[in-house]
Design an enzyme around this catalytic site. Structure first.
Site, PDB file in Angstrom:
ATOM      1  N   PRO A  89       0.831  -1.226   0.000  1.00 11.80           N
ATOM      2  CA  PRO A  89       0.000   0.000   0.000  1.00 11.80           C
ATOM      3  C   PRO A  89       0.859   1.268   0.000  1.00 11.80           C
ATOM      4  O   PRO A  89       0.380   2.335  -0.349  1.00 11.80           O
ATOM      5  CB  PRO A  89      -0.819  -0.087   1.297  1.00 11.80           C
ATOM      6  CG  PRO A  89      -0.672  -1.484   1.781  1.00 11.80           C
ATOM      7  CD  PRO A  89       0.596  -2.027   1.205  1.00 11.80           C
ATOM      8  N   GLU A 116       0.881  -6.904   8.279  1.00 11.51           N
ATOM      9  CA  GLU A 116       0.851  -5.429   8.208  1.00 11.51           C
ATOM     10  C   GLU A 116       1.908  -4.851   7.283  1.00 11.51           C
ATOM     11  O   GLU A 116       1.873  -3.670   6.949  1.00 11.51           O
ATOM     12  CB  GLU A 116       1.023  -4.807   9.603  1.00 11.51           C
ATOM     13  CG  GLU A 116      -0.035  -5.226  10.613  1.00 11.51           C
ATOM     14  CD  GLU A 116      -1.452  -5.065  10.091  1.00 11.51           C
ATOM     15  OE1 GLU A 116      -1.836  -3.925   9.771  1.00 11.51           O
ATOM     16  OE2 GLU A 116      -2.169  -6.082  10.011  1.00 11.51           O
ATOM     17  N   ARG A 154      -1.213  -8.838 -21.330  1.00  9.81           N
ATOM     18  CA  ARG A 154      -1.957  -8.465 -22.535  1.00  9.81           C
ATOM     19  C   ARG A 154      -1.187  -7.498 -23.429  1.00  9.81           C
ATOM     20  O   ARG A 154      -1.547  -7.303 -24.582  1.00  9.81           O
ATOM     21  CB  ARG A 154      -3.354  -7.972 -22.208  1.00  9.81           C
ATOM     22  CG  ARG A 154      -3.422  -6.629 -21.506  1.00  9.81           C
ATOM     23  CD  ARG A 154      -4.789  -6.401 -20.916  1.00  9.81           C
ATOM     24  NE  ARG A 154      -5.864  -6.524 -21.894  1.00  9.81           N
ATOM     25  CZ  ARG A 154      -6.138  -5.651 -22.862  1.00  9.81           C
ATOM     26  NH1 ARG A 154      -5.388  -4.575 -22.977  1.00  9.81           N
ATOM     27  NH2 ARG A 154      -7.133  -5.839 -23.687  1.00  9.81           N
ATOM     28  N   ASP A 169      -6.446   0.657 -26.573  1.00 10.35           N
ATOM     29  CA  ASP A 169      -7.004   0.690 -25.232  1.00 10.35           C
ATOM     30  C   ASP A 169      -7.141   2.096 -24.684  1.00 10.35           C
ATOM     31  O   ASP A 169      -6.332   2.964 -24.954  1.00 10.35           O
ATOM     32  CB  ASP A 169      -6.116  -0.090 -24.246  1.00 10.35           C
ATOM     33  CG  ASP A 169      -6.352  -1.583 -24.314  1.00 10.35           C
ATOM     34  OD1 ASP A 169      -7.229  -2.002 -25.087  1.00 10.35           O
ATOM     35  OD2 ASP A 169      -5.657  -2.306 -23.595  1.00 10.35           O
TER      36      ASP A 169
END
Ligand code: 9D3
Length: 231
Positions: A89, A116, A154, A169
């Site tokens: 994160p 964590e 991809r 895209d």
């Protein structure tokens, strides 16, 4: 390209990697994806991979020993350095530009954690780049690793049936895509815009560009903020 994933939950990857484009890319030999269980490199009889944070605080931290040994094992299997990504994160946000960069290397090593966080010496000692997939809290790095694999694979030449699809895209253009319609012409009272049935390809292209701009302004104005030239 070879992708190694270091994880405590290799089984979580089986279904996403076993379907559709990622499956076909592996069968075609465009990518080899290897899963290695970090717990196999624990050294005690409980197979412990986490411990309490020095200095106190909530939760548990991934120990450096098992992650280092697991990393050294996959480097022994293939010494190609490539890039090492720490799913966290705290990382820089993943986006299309990063997907393109990652798709251009011969080797990726993705480290997915639980608990964590990681002992800081994992990032430093392995030269791993922390990457986040967005500002929300997941239960671990596995889904983030799968998102990155999906986006990267991809982009590998030959992964999509149609060579042109990837460069069309959204995001590679910097705009949201125009609205799409298929049959039937009227569905529950909602009609396909007349312009799309007109056969006037120049007018259709113009309408689509306008639609793409309007919805980007409305839903993703951040994509239009280039950051330069105030006023
Ligand atoms: C930010 C919350 N942290 C402090 C309270 C604890 C924490 C919660 C969940 C630390 C790690 C995790 C597990 N998440 C990931 O491993 C993760 C993640 C994410 O949660 N969001 C977006 N991208 C990523 S990449 C890896």
């Amino acid at each position: 390209m070879r992708i190694d994933v270091l994880t405590l939950f290799p089984e979580m990857f089986e279904s996403p990697l076993g379907h559709s484009i990622v499956k076909r890319a592996q069968e075609q030999g465009l990518v080899e994806i290897a899963l290695t269980n970090i717990r196999d490199f624990a050294t005690d009889s409980y197979r412990k991979v986490d411990d309490k944070p020095y200095g106190g605080g909530p939760g548990m931290v991934m120990m450096p020993g098992p992650v280092f040994s697991c990393f050294e094992h996959v480097q022994f299997l293939d010494p190609e350095p490539g890039r090492t990504i720490l799913l966290s994160p705290q990382g820089q946000p993943f986006n299309h530009a990063k997907a393109v960069e990652f798709s251009q290397v011969k080797r990726l090593i993705l480290i997915a954690g639980r608990y964590e966080g990681f002992d800081e010496r994992i990032r430093i000692g392995l030269g791993a780049e922390p990457i986040s997939i967005g500002d929300y809290v997941l239960n671990g790095g596995e889904l983030a690793a799968m998102v990155i694999i999906d986006a990267v694979v991809r982009l590998l030449p030959g992964a999509l049936g149609d060579e042109d699809s990837a460069k069309d895209d959204s995001f590679s253009e910097g705009l949201l895509e125009y609205p799409q319609y298929t049959r039937p012409e009227v569905f529950r009272g909602m009609k396909v815009p007349d312009i799309l049935l007109s056969g006037d390809h120049a007018k259709i292209a113009q309408w689509r560009r306008q639609q793409a701009l309007e919805r980007t302004e409305k839903w993703r104005p951040d994509l239009l903020d280039t950051g330069d030239t105030p006023e």
